[in-house]
Scaffold this active site. Structure first.
Site, PDB file in Angstrom:
ATOM      1  N   ARG A 171     112.531  31.498  22.129  1.00  0.00           N
ATOM      2  CA  ARG A 171     112.830  32.657  21.297  1.00  0.00           C
ATOM      3  C   ARG A 171     113.631  33.639  22.139  1.00  0.00           C
ATOM      4  NH1 ARG A 171     109.618  37.208  21.972  1.00  0.00           N
ATOM      5  NH2 ARG A 171     107.997  36.995  23.554  1.00  0.00           N
ATOM      6  N   ARG A 175     115.012  43.487  19.019  1.00  0.00           N
ATOM      7  CA  ARG A 175     114.291  44.657  18.505  1.00  0.00           C
ATOM      8  C   ARG A 175     115.241  45.540  17.709  1.00  0.00           C
ATOM      9  NH1 ARG A 175     111.574  46.476  24.197  1.00  0.00           N
ATOM     10  NH2 ARG A 175     110.614  44.467  24.738  1.00  0.00           N
ATOM     11  N   ARG A 253     115.085  25.890  41.291  1.00  0.00           N
ATOM     12  CA  ARG A 253     116.283  26.690  41.525  1.00  0.00           C
ATOM     13  C   ARG A 253     115.946  27.687  42.625  1.00  0.00           C
ATOM     14  NH1 ARG A 253     121.222  25.591  40.350  1.00  0.00           N
ATOM     15  NH2 ARG A 253     121.785  27.703  39.711  1.00  0.00           N
ATOM     16  N   ARG A 285     122.795  39.510  39.188  1.00  0.00           N
ATOM     17  CA  ARG A 285     122.447  40.925  39.050  1.00  0.00           C
ATOM     18  C   ARG A 285     122.544  41.628  40.394  1.00  0.00           C
ATOM     19  NH1 ARG A 285     115.870  40.994  37.906  1.00  0.00           N
ATOM     20  NH2 ARG A 285     115.211  39.779  39.708  1.00  0.00           N
ATOM     21  N   GLU A 305     122.049  39.098  43.798  1.00  0.00           N
ATOM     22  CA  GLU A 305     121.296  37.850  43.692  1.00  0.00           C
ATOM     23  C   GLU A 305     122.222  36.725  43.222  1.00  0.00           C
ATOM     24  OE1 GLU A 305     117.713  37.975  41.448  1.00  0.00           O
ATOM     25  OE2 GLU A 305     116.957  39.771  42.460  1.00  0.00           O
ATOM     26  N   TYR A 353     106.182  29.040  36.274  1.00  0.00           N
ATOM     27  CA  TYR A 353     106.549  30.426  36.543  1.00  0.00           C
ATOM     28  C   TYR A 353     105.433  31.331  36.045  1.00  0.00           C
ATOM     29  CZ  TYR A 353     108.952  34.844  36.752  1.00  0.00           C
ATOM     30  OH  TYR A 353     109.281  36.137  37.057  1.00  0.00           O
ATOM     31  N   ASP A 355     104.105  35.440  35.712  1.00  0.00           N
ATOM     32  CA  ASP A 355     104.207  36.877  35.931  1.00  0.00           C
ATOM     33  C   ASP A 355     103.075  37.289  36.869  1.00  0.00           C
ATOM     34  OD1 ASP A 355     106.445  37.406  34.366  1.00  0.00           O
ATOM     35  OD2 ASP A 355     105.260  37.578  32.530  1.00  0.00           O
TER      36      ASP A 355
END
Length: 374
Positions: A171, A175, A253, A285, A305, A353, A355
């Site tokens: 997804r 917003r 990666r 970025r 990066e 991954y 958080d």
């Protein structure tokens, strides 16, 4: 020395687990092949600025227990993550919201934005997307995809979007409010004084060996006249490396960081995080670290990066969770079950991954399982 636990890795998972085991009276020794504690959340001070040496980390969670747990070790400021994206000479707010759409199409109302996106989705819609490009076009239409998704994603993964599996993007959050807050979690911020202080408090006075790999440590320990002993091992390194890649290499990666100190420049880009979404710009970025803590220093520190393909010897940052690697990891998990006194944790040990709040949650759950409730 006799230890209950040898903990391989001083990142967030290993440090939280060590702290909890220590609270339960379990003696721990921590080792890390890097020369600093903290894993990827390591920060250090340069020019009076806390620099995120291994990429930007913004703490966010909706779990009040995890938020309160972390606040034992640091005071958090009220930083809100609001990245900016640059495509050619155009600048857009992230995540995709009414500020983004107003700039892109010159509109003002949510209804106008919804109509444009829906029209573009219809033009590009594919019933069963076969690749990431078809998936993204079916979700957000051509304008958002081509300006803000395509180039950035191809740089991040090193492949054309038509060569990437559709499931990578399940997804894309859209917003229809004028809200640049990237996260929807109730709690977020940056620890005042950096993340390293948190890890220092977690580890406390437990013994730590830095700059040594797990295998070198085992060899060195075995050569001692009186080797240290350990009842259990928490391994937070790469699970395939632990097993000498006997089933093959999992894919990752990696990132290359190019840091620059700009003396006499008080404000380089006006935001902590600025993404560059064109494929032709080699970095994804630029981070300007002082803005994480609202710094007013006369100088600034920036980091570019650069994503890159991973090879042995490189730092693995992102697991490539495609079908091939998922199957291979499942086979390594079967091997892991045969290791009676070793448990695997963290993003590398579990090949996923995480958080930060999920890392802490998983470490606390493992501590409760291994050491019982307090």
């Amino acid at each position: 020395m006799k230890y209950h636990w040898l903990i391989v890795g001083t990142g967030l998972f290993g440090s939280v687990f060590a702290h909890e085991m220590n609270r339960r009276g379990r003696a721990c020794l921590l080792i890390d092949q890097r020369k600093n504690i903290g894993g990827n959340i390591y920060t250090c001070e340069e020019k009076g600025i806390q620099v995120h040496k291994y990429g930007a980390h913004i703490f966010h969670t909706s779990n009040r227990h995890i938020w309160e747990y972390m606040n034992q070790f640091a005071e958090f400021n009220n930083y809100i993550n609001s990245p900016v994206a640059i495509w050619r000479d155009e600048l857009y707010n992230l995540p995709f919201n009414m500020n983004t759409f107003s700039k892109m199409w010159g509109i003002r109302t949510p209804r106008e934005a919804m109509d444009i996106i829906e029209e573009q989705r219809r033009d590009c819609f594919v019933e069963e997307p076969q690749n990431l490009e078809e998936q993204a076009l079916s979700l957000v239409g051509r304008d958002v995809y081509e300006k803000l998704v395509k180039g950035y994603t191809e740089k991040q993964w090193g492949r054309d979007c038509r060569e990437l599996p559709a499931f990578i993007i399940k997804r894309l959050p859209v917003r229809f409010t004028y809200d640049n807050n990237y996260f929807t979690d109730r709690y977020q911020g940056i620890p005042v004084g950096g993340y390293t202080r948190i890890v220092e408090k977690l580890i406390g006075d437990m013994p730590v060996r830095l700059g040594i790999s797990y295998r070198d440590f085992l060899a060195e320990n075995a050569a001692k006249e009186q080797p240290d002993t350990f009842e259990r091992v928490l391994y937070t390194g790469m699970i395939d490396e632990y097993f000498d890649y006997r089933l093959g290499e999992l894919q990752y990666r990696t990132l290359r960081f190019e840091e620059e100190i700009l003396e006499g420049c008080a404000n380089y880009q006006g935001n902590a995080v600025v993404n560059y979404t064109e494929r032709e710009v080699p970095y994804t970025r630029i981070i300007e670290h002082k803005h994480f803590e609202f710094g007013a220093q006369p100088d600034t520190v920036i980091t570019r990066e650069y994503p890159a393909a991973w090879k042995k010897g490189d730092e693995p940052y992102y697991p490539v969770n495609d079908e091939r690697n998922t199957r291979l990891f499942a086979r390594y998990q079967e091997l892991a079950k045969e290791e009676k006194n070793v448990v695997f944790g963290g993003r590398l040990g579990q090949y996923r991954y995480y958080d930060m709040d999920k890392v802490i949650e998983a470490a606390l759950a493992l501590a409760e399982k291994e050491g019982g409730q307090m």
